[in-house]
Design an enzyme around this catalytic site. Structure first.
Site, mmCIF file in Angstrom:
data_model
loop_
_atom_site.group_PDB
_atom_site.id
_atom_site.type_symbol
_atom_site.label_atom_id
_atom_site.label_comp_id
_atom_site.label_asym_id
_atom_site.label_seq_id
_atom_site.Cartn_x
_atom_site.Cartn_y
_atom_site.Cartn_z
ATOM 1 N N HIS A 179 0.818 -1.215 0.000
ATOM 2 C CA HIS A 179 0.000 0.000 0.000
ATOM 3 C C HIS A 179 0.852 1.265 0.000
ATOM 4 O O HIS A 179 0.354 2.339 -0.323
ATOM 5 C CB HIS A 179 -1.055 -0.013 1.118
ATOM 6 C CG HIS A 179 -0.549 0.305 2.491
ATOM 7 N ND1 HIS A 179 -0.235 -0.664 3.416
ATOM 8 C CD2 HIS A 179 -0.331 1.483 3.111
ATOM 9 C CE1 HIS A 179 0.154 -0.091 4.536
ATOM 10 N NE2 HIS A 179 0.100 1.206 4.384
ATOM 11 N N ASP A 183 1.255 -7.672 2.444
ATOM 12 C CA ASP A 183 1.351 -6.241 2.141
ATOM 13 C C ASP A 183 2.810 -5.806 1.934
ATOM 14 O O ASP A 183 3.396 -5.137 2.776
ATOM 15 C CB ASP A 183 0.695 -5.452 3.286
ATOM 16 C CG ASP A 183 0.347 -4.029 2.871
ATOM 17 O OD1 ASP A 183 0.905 -3.543 1.873
ATOM 18 O OD2 ASP A 183 -0.480 -3.406 3.558
ATOM 19 N N SER A 219 4.008 2.224 8.460
ATOM 20 C CA SER A 219 3.801 1.240 7.407
ATOM 21 C C SER A 219 5.095 0.989 6.678
ATOM 22 O O SER A 219 5.805 1.936 6.318
ATOM 23 C CB SER A 219 2.763 1.733 6.418
ATOM 24 O OG SER A 219 1.521 1.317 6.853
HETATM 25 N N1 ARG Z 1 -4.581 0.342 7.447
HETATM 26 C C1 ARG Z 1 -3.281 0.332 6.865
HETATM 27 C C2 ARG Z 1 -2.664 1.740 6.960
HETATM 28 O O1 ARG Z 1 -3.143 2.578 7.649
HETATM 29 C C3 ARG Z 1 -3.296 -0.208 5.482
HETATM 30 C C4 ARG Z 1 -3.982 0.614 4.465
HETATM 31 C C5 ARG Z 1 -4.002 0.079 3.071
HETATM 32 N N2 ARG Z 1 -4.969 -0.962 2.873
HETATM 33 C C6 ARG Z 1 -6.274 -0.764 2.522
HETATM 34 N N3 ARG Z 1 -7.061 -1.794 2.404
HETATM 35 N N4 ARG Z 1 -6.751 0.425 2.272
HETATM 36 O O2 ARG Z 1 -2.074 2.315 6.097
HETATM 37 N N1 GLU Z 2 -1.073 1.308 7.572
HETATM 38 C C1 GLU Z 2 -0.497 2.359 8.353
HETATM 39 C C2 GLU Z 2 0.479 3.227 7.544
HETATM 40 O O1 GLU Z 2 0.301 3.440 6.374
HETATM 41 C C3 GLU Z 2 0.137 1.762 9.532
HETATM 42 C C4 GLU Z 2 -0.909 1.299 10.389
HETATM 43 C C5 GLU Z 2 -1.081 2.179 11.587
HETATM 44 O O2 GLU Z 2 -1.642 3.266 11.478
HETATM 45 O O3 GLU Z 2 -0.629 1.699 12.611
HETATM 46 O O4 GLU Z 2 1.405 3.775 8.069
#
Ligand code: ARG
Ligand code: GLU
Length: 715
Positions: free
Chosen positions: A84, A219, A647
């Site tokens: 991502h 990921d 991330s």
């Molecule tokens: N929650 C994770 C972060 O904050 C992954 C985001 C990407 N994945 C998604 N399904 N949108 O970045």
């Molecule tokens: N997916 C998040 C990012 O893009 C990390 C997840 C979180 O917020 O802990 O940094």
């Protein structure tokens, strides 16, 4: 924050209880935690984690694209981050014919690696406490003179740090300006895409599983850093060579042991641990629910469009992910904060703070009112704060017509200047290129629907707050019809035609005649005139209060360890490999396996679609060296305090080897941006053994695995 404080805590009673795993440390201060980390199982020395004079772990960890973290894993600059995090690059190389989102991409050799204009990755050269120098000569000055003096101190420090080298430097306030650190960095500008798994691995589980445990997402994506012949940063250039890093992380295929030491090293973005109780109440009860509603609306339109057309699916992939990500996080945060009764916890802490302050008259004079002042300030500015958030959602996250308007407005404001300097034609050419790229990922019908729904919701939410005149007592549906049938901003042909016939008068015509531009400029005006000034005063005053509050906390509670809120600077957090039990009658194990991927795929949720090859490989169960006790781990959780920006961060074991890539937190954990709770907050990582298995077995890219240094259990 770490174990030490727990021990001390046994002897004191404080609402400010910090737990073993809470906190994000500044790497240059890590030696203060060396003992505690070693007691938890770390074998490294502080010097091996962060050193200015010798290469250390820090040199393998890069700030990726300014928003994520990535780590070097080979002597040829091979760089791992999340799928991502590389998503917009992956999308930019994708088309219906070369659908890398759907099928993945793997460069067979370096010549096939894909260039990414604008993408950077920065290495931290050093982090230096410069508080004393920044504040030098400021004593006794008036507030405005003090700021001027500080600014000139900062400029001098930076000039010194970057003289005669290829670095850049930045001085950031920590703890709301109680401390200042200078961060010197080296920014690489030629970062190429080496490989990516298909969405059905890299984004497996999609929005259904985002922020959720149990998780089965692979990921990751693979890049390579290129440098010039002196191994220094360079613009994109065919003659650049793979970068030879000062340090890269060995990769661990060792069996994982529950409870083992884990450390996450990266660039966490923002935390807000010090908000007052009223502020948290405002966010939980009013601000976040309204923002969630705005996004409910846009997502309903985008999701429907993406389901019904492949073109829309590709066009809106990145935008949708961005909008949905925060939307779902907020829902989790509010849920978690309510479950633990965070407001009550805050109130207790505030009481404790005031009690301490009252115990000494010098403290009482300095800190005795700060909490009450903060809470009063929140109440006074709640309306403005709410209007601000809604305007951000509307103008910056909402219909993309506004983005077009901003771009053309900036361009036309400089029209005469370009003309005088004979650069007008070149600038128009740039605008046309930009517009082509913009409209490639734009659908008029989708944007129109978003415009209508969000304008209606914005008006409803802001209600008696400041609204542009145009929105008062009109039918928004017919306004949307008019805007999207006529504005140059909403249609590529009209936009290009406008640019190709540009004259000096065009700008004033646009301002007076283009209904889309008028809607934007009146809304933007309203934002700038009626909202921003209040917000400036509010945030400025609040930051001063928070500065005092934190200083008081540090002075009056020496028995706990204090950590500065995340601010996108490099940090370390440590904990252990462990599961959790955030719900009554349920337990989360510490890892998932590929069997769970198949189990999820056996449903009819398209977020769990797999390509046939993946099902075949999973059926063969040929996991080779990548297995542990016959299982192929996919993801694992740990009690490391992380946030957005972490991330792609490496999860590092006690010996400095790479165990996995952090990419998420569980829903129950997302509250940790405001309040960390060691019993529920877990970060989620993809196991590096799964990453390697995908490269090796799924993608036939064993040559990438062979570039890395692999560490195994002794037989
Ligand atoms: N929650 C994770 C972060 O904050 C992954 C985001 C990407 N994945 C998604 N399904 N949108 O970045
Ligand atoms: N997916 C998040 C990012 O893009 C990390 C997840 C979180 O917020 O802990 O940094």
């Amino acid at each position: 924050m770490k174990k030490l404080s727990i021990i001390l805590f046994l002897f004191i009673s404080s609402a400010f209880r910090l737990t073993a795993e809470e906190g994000m440390l500044i790497p240059s201060l890590v030696s203060a935690f060396e003992n505690d980390m070693q007691a938890m199982g770390m074998k490294l020395s502080a010097e091996e984690i962060y050193s200015v004079n010798n290469s250390s772990l820090k040199d393998a960890i890069l700030h990726f694209g300014g928003g994520c973290t990535a780590e070097l894993v080979s002597k040829q600059g091979l760089l791992l981050t999340n799928h991502h995090c590389g998503y917009s690059q992956i999308q930019s190389h994708s088309s219906i014919e070369n659908d890398y989102l759907k099928y993945g991409f793997w460069a067979k050799n370096k010549g096939e690696e894909k260039k990414n204009p604008g993408l950077t990755a920065s290495r931290v050269v050093r982090i230096q406490d410069v508080t004393a120098t920044v504040l030098q000569g400021t004593q006794g000055l008036s507030q405005s003179d003090k700021l001027l003096k500080m600014q000139s101190n900062i400029t001098a420090l930076i000039e010194d740090a970057i003289r005669g080298n290829q670095y850049s430097a930045d001085i950031k306030p920590f703890n709301y300006g109680n401390d200042f650190y200078m961060i010197v960095k080296e920014t690489f500008r030629d970062i190429r895409l080496v490989g990516t798994p298909p969405n059905s691995i890299g984004k497996f589980g999609g929005d259904t599983d985002n922020w959720i445990w149990p998780r089965h997402t692979g990921d990751f994506s693979v890049f390579r850093v290129y440098a010039n012949s002196n191994n220094e940063p360079s613009d994109i250039n065919d003659s650049n060579q793979p970068y030879a890093p000062l340090h890269f992380l060995p990769v661990s295929l060792k069996n994982r042991v529950p409870g083992e030491f884990t450390m996450v090293y990266g660039f966490p973005g923002t935390t807000e641990q010090h908000l007052s109780s009223e502020n948290l109440r405002f966010i939980m009860d009013q601000e976040r629910p309204a923002r969630i509603k705005m996004r409910d609306k846009s997502l309903s339109v985008i999701n429907a469009g993406m389901r019904s057309s492949d073109l829309t699916r590709i066009q809106y992939a990145s935008k949708q992910a961005r909008i949905a990500n925060a939307w779902k996080k907020w829902i989790g945060q509010i849920g978690g904060l309510k479950t633990v009764d965070a407001i009550q916890i805050k109130l207790d802490r505030e009481k404790e703070y005031n009690k301490r302050a009252a115990s000494k008259s010098a403290w009482q004079d300095k800190y005795g009112n700060v909490i009450e002042d903060m809470n009063e300030l929140v109440i006074k500015y709640k309306g403005a704060d709410f209007g601000y958030s809604m305007a951000i959602e509307y103008l910056y996250i909402g219909p993309e017509l506004f983005k077009r308007a901003r771009t053309i407005n900036t361009f036309l404001s400089n029209y005469e200047k370009y003309k005088e300097s004979n650069s007008l034609d070149a600038e128009i050419e740039k605008q046309i290129k930009g517009a082509n790229a913009f409209f490639k990922n734009y659908d008029e019908n989708i944007d129109k629907k978003i415009f209508q729904l969000l304008t209606e919701e914005y008006i409803k939410q802001v209600g008696d707050g400041p609204l542009p005149e145009r929105f008062k007592n009109v039918d928004i549906k017919s306004l949307a019809d008019k805007v999207y049938a006529n504005s140059i901003l909403t249609n590529e042909v009209r936009f290009i035609k406008f640019l190709s016939k540009l004259k000096s008068k065009s700008f004033s015509k646009l301002k007076k005649k283009d209904i889309g531009f008028m809607v934007w400029s009146e809304s933007d005006d309203n934002f700038r005139k009626n909202i921003i000034p209040d917000i400036r005063v509010y945030k400025g005053t609040m930051d001063q209060m928070l500065k005092l509050y934190v200083a008081g906390k540090v002075e009056m509670f020496p028995e706990i360890n204090h950590w500065p809120d995340a601010n996108s600077s490099m940090r370390i957090t440590y904990g252990k490999l462990e599961g959790s039990a955030p719900h009554d009658g349920m337990k989360y194990t510490n890892h998932t396996t590929i069997d769970g991927v198949i189990a999820k795929n056996n449903s009819d949720n398209p977020d769990y679609d797999l390509l046939p090859r993946m099902r075949e490989l999973a059926k063969d169960k040929d996991y080779g060296d990548y297995a542990q006790d016959g299982e192929l781990w996919v993801c694992f959780t740990g009690s490391n305090h992380t946030t957005g920006g972490n991330s792609g961060s490496p999860v590092i074991d006690g010996e400095g080897n790479l165990m996995g890539l952090n990419f998420d937190r569980s829903w129950e954990s997302t509250m940790s941006d405001f309040m960390f709770d060691a019993s529920r907050c877990r970060n989620i990582s993809v196991d590096i053994r799964y990453v390697l298995w995908v490269m090796d077995r799924y993608a036939n890219a064993k040559h990438l695995v062979d570039e890395m240094t692999i560490v195994r259990d002794a037989k």
